[in-house]
Design an enzyme around this catalytic site. Structure first.
Site, PDB file in Angstrom:
ATOM      1  N   LYS A   1      -4.599  -6.583   3.497  1.00 57.77           N
ATOM      2  CA  LYS A   1      -4.583  -5.467   2.538  1.00 57.77           C
ATOM      3  C   LYS A   1      -6.013  -5.113   2.102  1.00 57.77           C
ATOM      4  O   LYS A   1      -6.353  -3.945   1.915  1.00 57.77           O
ATOM      5  CB  LYS A   1      -3.719  -5.811   1.314  1.00 57.77           C
TER       6      LYS A   1
ATOM      7  N   HIS B   1      -7.538  -3.172   4.788  1.00 58.21           N
ATOM      8  CA  HIS B   1      -6.931  -1.832   4.702  1.00 58.21           C
ATOM      9  C   HIS B   1      -7.692  -0.993   3.670  1.00 58.21           C
ATOM     10  O   HIS B   1      -8.046   0.161   3.915  1.00 58.21           O
ATOM     11  CB  HIS B   1      -5.450  -1.955   4.299  1.00 58.21           C
TER      12      HIS B   1
ATOM     13  N   GLU C   1      -9.822   2.305   3.947  1.00 60.60           N
ATOM     14  CA  GLU C   1      -9.475   3.450   3.070  1.00 60.60           C
ATOM     15  C   GLU C   1     -10.756   4.049   2.465  1.00 60.60           C
ATOM     16  O   GLU C   1     -10.969   5.267   2.499  1.00 60.60           O
ATOM     17  CB  GLU C   1      -8.526   2.950   1.973  1.00 60.60           C
TER      18      GLU C   1
ATOM     19  N   SER D   1       0.821  -1.210   0.000  1.00 61.53           N
ATOM     20  CA  SER D   1       0.000   0.000   0.000  1.00 61.53           C
ATOM     21  C   SER D   1       0.851   1.253   0.000  1.00 61.53           C
ATOM     22  O   SER D   1       1.946   1.280   0.544  1.00 61.53           O
ATOM     23  CB  SER D   1      -0.918   0.034   1.220  1.00 61.53           C
TER      24      SER D   1
HETATM   25  C1  6PG Z   1      -3.135   1.496  -1.646  1.00 61.94           C
HETATM   26  C2  6PG Z   1      -4.458   1.621  -2.388  1.00 61.94           C
HETATM   27  C3  6PG Z   1      -4.397   1.014  -3.735  1.00 61.94           C
HETATM   28  C4  6PG Z   1      -5.746   1.063  -4.474  1.00 61.94           C
HETATM   29  C5  6PG Z   1      -6.153   2.423  -4.872  1.00 61.94           C
HETATM   30  C6  6PG Z   1      -7.371   2.476  -5.776  1.00 61.94           C
HETATM   31  O1  6PG Z   1      -3.201   0.974  -0.548  1.00 61.94           O
HETATM   32  O2  6PG Z   1      -2.126   1.934  -2.157  1.00 61.94           O
HETATM   33  O3  6PG Z   1      -5.445   0.970  -1.646  1.00 61.94           O
HETATM   34  O4  6PG Z   1      -3.986  -0.322  -3.578  1.00 61.94           O
HETATM   35  O5  6PG Z   1      -5.621   0.298  -5.614  1.00 61.94           O
HETATM   36  O6  6PG Z   1      -6.392   3.192  -3.750  1.00 61.94           O
HETATM   37  O7  6PG Z   1      -8.436   1.794  -5.248  1.00 61.94           O
HETATM   38  P1  6PG Z   1      -9.909   2.031  -5.853  1.00 61.94           P
HETATM   39  O8  6PG Z   1      -9.749   2.199  -7.333  1.00 61.94           O
HETATM   40  O9  6PG Z   1     -10.706   0.818  -5.520  1.00 61.94           O
HETATM   41  O10 6PG Z   1     -10.415   3.279  -5.212  1.00 61.94           O
END
Ligand code: 6PG
Length: 469
Positions: free
Chosen positions: A184, A187, A191, A130
């Site tokens: 993840k 997570h 998010e 991430s």
């Molecule tokens: C991270 C994010 C990443 C994720 C984007 C887009 O931890 O770096 O979670 O892995 O792919 O944030 O996610 P969405 O397109 O589903 O919003």
């Protein structure tokens, strides 16, 4: 050139950034991409790091360029491309060679791939990474899953490239098989929820208080100095302050209000339901993204019923909204950690909850000061719900009235706060010793003779209705 210590497949944005990070930390890396043009351009743009990068043209060249026992990171789109790469690579590799899927895999796929690898007696790791491009380049949070010995082999490189929290690397083994990708996924669910709650706060300020984006920016900046201090609050201040180079208008004011998603938040909500460990704030955030895309329907709704959000009651302050966000965030994380605990028990992973909180303190998208306090609370007692940990109990006692005022006022004035209001509903359920499920039990018994337990413990399990009297 000496053999590489590790290989990497897939030089998209994340793969390229991760490869440069690995090279920068002093490790020799061999890279491969489906199209060699991309690989050549990548190596040419690597500057002095190119000395530690071997650009390879064929998969056999990649394998030959890595020292045994090999470790190869896959940074390809989740789903079939991962299976295709594993199928192409495995025949070229030795029994001890390790494949690491570092994409955003669905943990069910990782469980399957782990089982397939185990059946062949070869090592496989599913690893959550991430932090977006910036994180991958300069220090992501890394959540590993798979055989412990396999993780131990690559842990020194992962710890070298990971973000550091006061010197501690944010790279940890979360358990066997799908554990790392599951962590993840949760997570990402969090998010989604953090982002949605911030968007709800923004909406209250924009539509309820009539603040412009430029006026909202300093509010986020101020919040970022208090209990809410986090990457997502920080970038929300930055996007609120930005202007559109094409028109000079506030950037936020020219962006269409229809959110995209790749599905990880949805996976969190689905898995939570399977585990009977609900994450209503995350579920609400997924729902809100889905509804946001239904632009035409929303326009039709506004035409029929009138615009939703109206000016808020003057009595509601920015401090109330900040308090609501603090309470909402705690409630969301309490749900997320409970879900992780349920999954860990169900799948027998033994996920170390305090370590999850620690890994998320730096590098990842949800990094925040509050996660440090959560790590402490979970270290004291990993089995205790976070809302019952003294630090968070105190914060909730201080701020839940603000959350209540915000949700109530918003409802009266037509503002939709799916995430904040679901958090409040869950909180009130969690503080009600005598709930209302006795009514559900009576109904179930009435129409289906499902039976119930009694408060007084008497061995009578049916009510005086119909055949069961
Ligand atoms: C991270 C994010 C990443 C994720 C984007 C887009 O931890 O770096 O979670 O892995 O792919 O944030 O996610 P969405 O397109 O589903 O919003």
């Amino acid at each position: 050139m000496a053999l590489a210590e590790i290989g990497l497949v897939g030089l998209g944005v994340m793969g390229a950034a991760l490869a440069l990070n690995i090279a920068e930390k002093g490790h020799r890396i061999a890279v491969w991409n489906r199209s060699f043009d991309v690989t050549e351009k990548f190596a040419a743009g690597a500057g002095e790091l190119a000395a530690r990068i071997t650009a390879t043209q064929g998969l056999k060249d990649l394998v030959a360029a890595i020292a045994e026992p090999r470790a190869i990171i896959l940074m390809v789109p989740a789903g079939e491309p991962v299976d295709e790469m594993i199928a192409a690579l495995r025949p070229l590799l030795g029994q001890n060679d390790l494949i690491i899927d570092a994409g955003n895999a669905n943990f069910h796929d990782t469980e399957r791939r782990s089982a397939e690898a185990e059946a062949k007696g070869v090592p496989f790791i599913g690893m959550g990474v991430s932090g977006g491009e910036e994180g991958a380049r300069h220090g992501p949070a890394i959540m590993g899953g798979g055989p412990r010995e396999a993780w131990n082999r690559v842990a020194p490189i992962m710890e070298a490239i990971a973000a550091k929290h006061e010197g501690t690397p944010c790279a940890t083994w979360m358990g066997p098989a799908g554990a790392g990708h599951f962590v993840k996924t949760v997570h990402n669910g969090i998010e989604y929820a953090d982002m949605q709650m911030i968007a709800e706060a923004y909406g209250l300020m924009r539509d309820g208080m009539g603040l412009s984006a430029a006026e909202i920016a300093p509010v986020f900046e101020a919040w970022n100095k208090g209990a809410l201090r986090s990457y997502l609050i920080e970038i929300s201040g930055k996007v609120a302050r930005a202007t559109d180079p094409a028109t000079g208008a506030a950037m936020l004011d020219v962006i269409l209000d229809a959110a995209g998603q790749k599905g990880t938040g949805r996976w969190t909500a689905i898995e939570a339901q399977h585990l009977a460990a609900p994450v209503p704030v995350i579920e609400a955030a997924v729902m809100a993204r889905n509804v946001s895309s239904r632009l035409e329907e929303r326009r039709a709704g506004e035409a029929v019923f009138g615009a939703g959000p109206q000016p808020l009651n003057d009595a509601l302050s920015l401090a109330d909204i900040e308090g609501a966000l603090i309470a909402g965030k705690i409630l969301c994380y309490a749900q997320g950690f409970t879900m992780l605990d349920a999954a860990s028990k169900t799948y027998g992973w033994g996920v170390p909850l305090p370590e999850c909180a620690k890994v998320w303190r730096e590098g990842c998208i949800i990094r925040s000061d509050m996660l440090d306090h959560m790590a402490q609370a979970l270290t004291e007692d990993p089995a205790r719900n976070l809302i019952l940990a003294p630090t968070f109990t105190a914060l909730l006692k201080q701020h839940h009235e603000a959350l209540r005022r915000v949700v109530a006022n918003a409802a009266l004035k037509g503002h939709s706060l799916p995430a904040l209001s679901s958090g409040l509903a869950w909180f009130d359920l969690m503080r009600t010793a005598r709930g209302t499920a006795n009514m559900l039990q009576a109904q179930r018994d009435f129409f289906g003779a499902h039976g119930f337990d009694r408060l007084d413990g008497k061995p009578i399990h049916h009510g005086p209705w119909g055949n069961h009297a």
